[in-house]
Each structure stands twice: as C-alpha cells, then as structure tokens.
Design a protein around this motif. Structure first.
Motif, PDB file in Angstrom:
ATOM      1  N   THR A  11      12.167  18.528 -20.670  1.00 24.57           N
ATOM      2  CA  THR A  11      12.185  19.744 -19.851  1.00 24.57           C
ATOM      3  C   THR A  11      10.840  20.077 -19.220  1.00 24.57           C
ATOM      4  N   HIS A  27      12.839  25.533 -14.736  1.00 28.63           N
ATOM      5  CA  HIS A  27      13.576  25.432 -15.999  1.00 28.63           C
ATOM      6  C   HIS A  27      12.897  26.283 -17.073  1.00 28.63           C
ATOM      7  N   GLN A  46      22.698  18.918  -8.179  1.00 27.64           N
ATOM      8  CA  GLN A  46      23.846  18.194  -8.742  1.00 27.64           C
ATOM      9  C   GLN A  46      24.189  16.960  -7.907  1.00 27.64           C
ATOM     10  N   THR A  79      21.674  14.314  -8.806  1.00 26.40           N
ATOM     11  CA  THR A  79      21.941  13.747 -10.135  1.00 26.40           C
ATOM     12  C   THR A  79      23.126  12.788 -10.105  1.00 26.40           C
ATOM     13  N   LYS A  80      24.172  13.170  -9.383  1.00 21.74           N
ATOM     14  CA  LYS A  80      25.343  12.298  -9.265  1.00 21.74           C
ATOM     15  C   LYS A  80      24.981  10.989  -8.561  1.00 21.74           C
ATOM     16  N   SER A 121      22.174   8.879 -10.866  1.00 19.60           N
ATOM     17  CA  SER A 121      22.442   8.534 -12.260  1.00 19.60           C
ATOM     18  C   SER A 121      22.642   7.026 -12.406  1.00 19.60           C
ATOM     19  N   ARG A 130      17.022  17.298 -16.304  1.00 22.70           N
ATOM     20  CA  ARG A 130      18.277  17.838 -16.821  1.00 22.70           C
ATOM     21  C   ARG A 130      18.012  19.187 -17.476  1.00 22.70           C
ATOM     22  N   GLU A 131      19.080  19.972 -17.577  1.00 19.70           N
ATOM     23  CA  GLU A 131      18.969  21.286 -18.192  1.00 19.70           C
ATOM     24  C   GLU A 131      19.253  21.196 -19.686  1.00 19.70           C
ATOM     25  N   ARG A 132      18.473  21.940 -20.445  1.00 18.54           N
ATOM     26  CA  ARG A 132      18.734  22.037 -21.882  1.00 18.54           C
ATOM     27  C   ARG A 132      19.966  22.899 -22.106  1.00 18.54           C
ATOM     28  N   TRP A 192      16.026  25.607 -10.344  1.00 17.88           N
ATOM     29  CA  TRP A 192      15.857  24.424  -9.507  1.00 17.88           C
ATOM     30  C   TRP A 192      14.855  24.664  -8.382  1.00 17.88           C
ATOM     31  N   TYR A 213      13.153  19.492  -7.764  1.00 13.24           N
ATOM     32  CA  TYR A 213      13.901  18.408  -8.394  1.00 13.24           C
ATOM     33  C   TYR A 213      12.901  17.289  -8.630  1.00 13.24           C
TER      34      TYR A 213
END
Length: 378
Positions: free
Chosen positions: A113, A140, A263, A266-267, A270, A279-281, A288, A291
């Motif tokens: 994080t 974050h 998102q 990330t998609k 990945s 990523r979020e905890r 955000w 990024y």
C-alpha cells in the motif's frame, strides 16, 4: 492513420471546461465583493469541507505544507521532540517537522500500500515522541486502525497527511476523521485542487482547530491588533475558497471516474510479467489520486511510454530520508529498504477524471508492449 495525441498526467483545461460556468460565476462573485481576505467563501468552505469529511471543524490555510507546520505547532511540537512519519512521501512532510525544531523519525512502509507499516511503528516510539504522521499516499489510506491502537496505548496523537486522499475511506469513514486531525493540500493537480496554493486542517477537536486558526492569523485575539501568541500569516484567500466550493460538489463524481479508470488499468495490466499493480487493502477505498505501477525496469518503461507521447511521473525518485535537507534526522542509506526499493521501481501513469477510457486502454496497451525483463517487444 491519424497520429495519436499526447496524453498528459493531468488535464486541468478539460476539468475547467466541465465547470466553467460555475467557476466563472464564483470568481466574479468574489471580485464584485472585493472581500479577498477572510471573505464569506472562506468560512463556508471550512464548514462544507468539514461536513464532507464528517469532522466537526476545519481551518483553511495557505497551502498543504503550512497545514502540517501549523498543526504541529498547535500540538506544541518543538525542539527536543520527535515526530514519527515515513520517508516515502513528498518533502513537505519532513520539512514541517524540522521547521518546528523537532526531529523526524522515519518508519518504513508496507510494500503493498506504500503507507506506514504498523508492524514497525512501536519500536520507533520513545519518550520524546510527540506526534505520529501517517501519509495516505497516492490516495490510499494508511492502516489507521492499527496505527491508532498503538498510538492510543502511548497517548500520542495521530495527524493524517491526507494531501493526496480527498474522499478516501477506511471502514466507511473518510480521511480527515481517522486520526486526531488531518492536513489536506489543495494544490491544483490534487483530486480537489484550487487555482493556486491552498490547504486545510480538519479535526473533530474544535479547540485544536481554534488554535490552528489563531496561529495562522498572526496569533490574533479579540481583534487584529491583539496578538496573544506568536503566529504567522497563512490564510486561504477568498478566490481559492470560492473555486474549491464549486469543485467540492463534484469530488465524489470525479473520484468515481478515477476509480473506473483505475479498474480499467488493473483489468488490462493484470498478469503482465514483471509488473506490480496497486491494490486496495480490505476495508479501504482509495481516492486514486495516482495509479502507481512498479517495474524493475522503471526508467526504460518510462522512456518507452514517453516515446509514444504518454506522460508519466515518479513519486518519488528519492525517499526523503536521503535528501540533504533531511540530514538532521540522521538516517542514511539502507535504513529503510522498502522505501528505497520502491523509489527505484514506482511509475505513475495518467489518471484524471477526464481521461477517456479508450485512452486508458491505449496507455495499458503501450505498457503491455514493453518487455519488463528489459527489452521492448516488436
């Protein structure tokens, strides 16, 4: 085939186009009033931003750095004191500590994080520890439940550095209410940005905010020529407050648009070998602000993106414990291995509400064409 346009890190012109009518009206209202200092817009912004955070009170100040400096002064921080924070941050966090005559004590961060690692916190606390400043980096929130539990055991207040985390949440609570107090920056490129410098201190402790306000306004008492404590001039001006009030109404919408772009990144990214994604905890909702991807071939990847007209940024290329200005902290290379490694790997790619998803997909595609073992694919 038409040439692809360059993509900036942030596009404030595009943002202005969305809110031009309301912003122009707000600025005109201030110009007509000529109340440029401590005008009505300032008090309204204090009230509205405190309510947005879920806090009892807020005080607008000249900038985010002053917010930290003034909050520490309001805690009575001074020579001989220690303030715990992280080195994986902008220099202002450390500056504020040194400018109050105290010594920064740096704790390394959680690799996932980028924020203060609670497991390393307790051993950094001494009898001289006056305040703990976790930084909600990239939007974050830090692990405030664990940090607060340790701080409470020792009777130490926690001051959030929320300069990049307007609207971020942890367990359903917004930043600004996760510690005793919080400091925000409204630098133009922030999620909630002014048209110049501006900042704010937020807390559920009204007396604390009153102390901040007094220090920020020349230590004033009953009137402007009654100066009861040593203060300074750090007032948020009316024009900035008016602009921020307009933008505050859009903040949740804009953060939602940032989330959608994050998102999509990330998609699309990945599973790319050699690339580590943010990523979020669990329980956290990032604002955000940035990024931030990681690659051992960061510099080459940055050059690869630049060649395709895509702007990037490194936040931050050197952890602040290694900055010459932080020499009084007495911390050298190797002391904070996670922060030092991250400074060699992190790369921020464009993320702003007006970024079309098609362009985010283009950016991701350019990242994918880079061989993260060090060779660009054909």
């Amino acid at each position: 085939m038409p040439e692809s346009r360059s993509i900036p890190m942030v596009d404030l012109k595009a943002q202005y186009a969305r809110i031009r009518v309301d912003v122009d009206a707000a600025i005109a209202r201030v110009l007509e009033s000529t109340a440029f200092i401590k005008g009505e817009e300032c008090a309204l912004l204090d009230k509205e931003f405190a309510a947005y955070c879920g806090a009892a009170a807020a005080c607008g100040v000249a900038n985010g750095t002053d917010a930290l400096i003034l909050a520490l002064r309001a805690y009575g921080v001074g020579p001989g004191d220690e303030v715990i924070t992280v080195a994986n941050t902008f220099i202002a966090t450390g500056e504020a500590i040194l400018l109050n005559g105290a010594r920064p004590v740096f704790v390394d961060v959680d690799e996932a994080t980028f924020t203060l690692d609670p497991a390393r916190l307790e051993k950094a606390i001494t009898a001289r520890t006056k305040v703990i400043i976790p930084v909600h980096l990239y939007g974050h929130p830090a692990d405030m439940d664990a940090i607060a539990a340790i701080a409470d055991r020792h009777g130490i207040p926690v001051l959030e550095d929320a300069a990049q985390a307007h609207g971020a949440q942890l367990g359903g609570r917004r930043t600004g209410t996760l510690g005793h107090a919080a400091c925000f920056s409204f630098y133009p490129g922030k999620n909630l940005g002014a048209y110049g410098d501006a900042g704010m201190v937020v807390s559920n402790d009204r007396e604390f905010i009153a102390r901040v306000r007094q220090i920020a306004n020349h230590g004033g008492g009953a009137n402007k020529y009654d100066n009861v404590v040593l203060g300074t001039n750090s007032r948020l001006d009316t024009l900035q407050a008016a602009v921020l009030r307009v933008k505050l109404h859009h903040l949740d919408e804009w953060n939602g648009e940032r989330r959608a772009i994050a998102q999509a990144y990330t998609k699309a990214l990945s599973g790319v070998p050699g690339l580590v994604l943010p990523r979020e905890r669990a329980g956290a909702l990032s604002a955000w602000h940035l990024y931030t991807i990681r690659s051992r071939e960061r510099d080459a990847l940055q050059a690869h993106l630049k060649a395709e007209g895509i702007a990037t940024a490194v936040h931050y290329p050197r952890p602040i414990h290694l900055q010459p200005a932080m020499a009084p902290a007495g911390v050298g290379p190797g002391a904070l291995p996670v922060s030092e490694r991250l400074s060699q790997e992190v790369l921020c790619i464009p993320l702003y509400p007006e970024l079309p998803l098609a362009e985010a997909e283009r950016i991701a595609g350019v990242v994918r064409t880079f061989d993260h073992a060090g060779v660009a694919r054909a």
